[in-house]
Scaffold this motif. Structure first.
Motif, PDB file in Angstrom:
ATOM      1  N   GLN A   1      11.802   5.434   2.815  1.00 10.46           N
ATOM      2  CA  GLN A   1      10.896   5.138   3.924  1.00 10.46           C
ATOM      3  C   GLN A   1      11.483   5.563   5.271  1.00 10.46           C
ATOM      4  N   LYS A   2      12.752   5.319   5.464  1.00  5.99           N
ATOM      5  CA  LYS A   2      13.394   5.697   6.719  1.00  5.99           C
ATOM      6  C   LYS A   2      13.482   7.211   6.853  1.00  5.99           C
TER       7      LYS A   2
ATOM      8  N   ILE B   1      11.273   9.298   5.813  1.00  2.46           N
ATOM      9  CA  ILE B   1       9.937   9.708   6.283  1.00  2.46           C
ATOM     10  C   ILE B   1       9.834   9.509   7.791  1.00  2.46           C
ATOM     11  N   ALA B   2      10.269   8.354   8.282  1.00  2.00           N
ATOM     12  CA  ALA B   2      10.198   8.065   9.715  1.00  2.00           C
ATOM     13  C   ALA B   2      11.011   9.069  10.527  1.00  2.00           C
TER      14      ALA B   2
ATOM     15  N   VAL C   1       2.403  13.909   4.602  1.00  2.08           N
ATOM     16  CA  VAL C   1       3.571  13.225   4.025  1.00  2.08           C
ATOM     17  C   VAL C   1       3.361  13.141   2.528  1.00  2.08           C
TER      18      VAL C   1
ATOM     19  N   ASN D   1       2.603   6.744   0.210  1.00  2.48           N
ATOM     20  CA  ASN D   1       3.018   7.604   1.318  1.00  2.48           C
ATOM     21  C   ASN D   1       2.141   8.830   1.501  1.00  2.48           C
TER      22      ASN D   1
ATOM     23  N   ILE E   1       7.377   1.438  10.963  1.00  2.00           N
ATOM     24  CA  ILE E   1       7.429   2.508   9.960  1.00  2.00           C
ATOM     25  C   ILE E   1       8.856   2.765   9.506  1.00  2.00           C
ATOM     26  N   TRP E   2       9.827   2.240  10.247  1.00  2.00           N
ATOM     27  CA  TRP E   2      11.227   2.383   9.846  1.00  2.00           C
ATOM     28  C   TRP E   2      11.497   1.639   8.539  1.00  2.00           C
TER      29      TRP E   2
ATOM     30  N   ASN F   1       8.771   0.446   6.381  1.00  2.00           N
ATOM     31  CA  ASN F   1       7.764   0.798   5.386  1.00  2.00           C
ATOM     32  C   ASN F   1       6.665   1.600   6.075  1.00  2.00           C
ATOM     33  N   TYR F   2       6.511   2.842   5.657  1.00  2.00           N
ATOM     34  CA  TYR F   2       5.560   3.724   6.325  1.00  2.00           C
ATOM     35  C   TYR F   2       4.106   3.254   6.201  1.00  2.00           C
TER      36      TYR F   2
END
Length: 322
Positions: free
Chosen positions: A80-81, A83-84, A101, A164, A182-183, A185-186
């Motif tokens: 998740q991180k 992705i952020a 994404v 995602n 979002i850090w 959980n997106y």
């Protein structure tokens, strides 16, 4: 054509977080080349967010899209991180574009990318998620996923039916990366952000290579992270549950005391045991409520990690493949 419309159609960035899944990524890129029309594919600019993998790619297809770059991270931060960080890197560029994404394992099917883009162009002011109309996991996984969705709904009051795989319009990208949640959980962060979003039904594919890095503990932590981004709503619901529990227990204690002194058939000591047990329930409800108040107050006063401002601390370099 407006500037926003031009940004939507000129190019498309595809952010793919990855940890050691280079073989699956290679197969995914091949599948994109086979299933997506060249007129759409030639606008793809891939950004692979390498979550500090211990291995490296041997070779990657070089004719899947317009460009492919790898954003190398200093340390492993989790799916998740990653992705952020990828989204924050793109948002920091002079121009922003529609951003997809998707995962690297192939479960997000490449043939669905045009469907997301089409839905995004139809609703340019919304983030479009893929709602899983059909899943290919085991029955055990589906059972626990149903439990997760039910618990999420009960604790947060929100329904979450997507992961995602999504399309972010350029007008919302920079707003999204300033959402601290979002850090963790997106998808949960998007829900918390109150940015407009919707989902479209798409079938989930199968893993192209290797085995999933997700174990049972990871799945539990992933579910808890989604719930945590809506902590205030969760805390309020748990607080109300504690109040209701304490109220019911108080009524029950009153009833037992009255019965104890009016009905002689009650077993000696039974009433005292019930009253003591219910009193413990009330005490626990009070302590949980007090703890929730302190957690929410602490959360509101502490500074939060803003991906858009602090992503650079995690980026080692950008590596251009083609």
């Amino acid at each position: 054509m407006t500037d926003q419309a031009t940004a939507q159609t000129d190019r498309t960035y595809i952010v793919i977080p990855l940890f050691n899944d280079w073989e699956a990524l290679s197969l995914l890129l091949d599948k994109i080349r086979e299933t997506v029309e060249p007129s759409i594919r030639q606008k793809f600019h891939f950004l692979i967010v390498d979550d500090c993998s211990v291995s490296n790619y041997q070779n990657l297809p070089t004719d899947t899209g317009a460009t492919l770059s790898i954003l190398r991270l200093w340390r492993n931060v989790g799916h998740q991180k990653a992705i952020a960080l990828g989204l924050s890197y793109l948002a920091a560029q002079p121009d922003v574009y529609t951003t997809i994404v998707m995962d690297s394992d192939g479960e997000d099917q490449p043939e669905d990318i045009p469907k997301l883009l089409q839905a995004s162009q139809a609703k340019p002011g919304q983030i479009i998620f893929a709602h899983r109309a059909k899943r290919r996991e085991s029955q055990l996984f589906k059972f626990f996923y149903l439990i997760y969705k039910t618990v999420f709904k009960l604790l947060t009051g929100k329904a979450i039916t997507f992961g995602n795989f999504s399309a972010i319009p350029p007008g919302l990208l920079r707003k999204l990366v300033n959402v601290s949640e979002i850090w963790n959980n997106y998808p949960g962060g998007v829900i918390r952000s109150r940015l407009p979003y919707r989902s479209i039904p798409l079938e989930r594919g199968g893993r192209l290579a290797g085995e999933s890095k997700m174990n049972f503990v990871s799945l539990i932590l992933h579910g808890l992270s989604a719930i945590s981004v809506l902590m205030e709503a969760t805390a309020v619901r748990i607080f109300l549950f504690c109040i209701i529990t304490a109220a019911i227990s108080s009524v029950a204690i009153t009833s037992v005391v009255l019965l104890r002194f009016t009905d002689q058939w009650l077993i000696p000591g039974w009433a005292s045991y019930v009253v003591f047990s219910l009193f413990i329930v009330i005490l626990q409800a009070f302590l949980i409520s007090l703890l929730l108040v302190f957690i929410v107050l602490t959360y509101r006063t502490q500074s939060h990690f803003i991906p858009a401002k602090q992503y650079g601390d995690f980026v080692e370099r950008l590596e251009r493949v083609y």
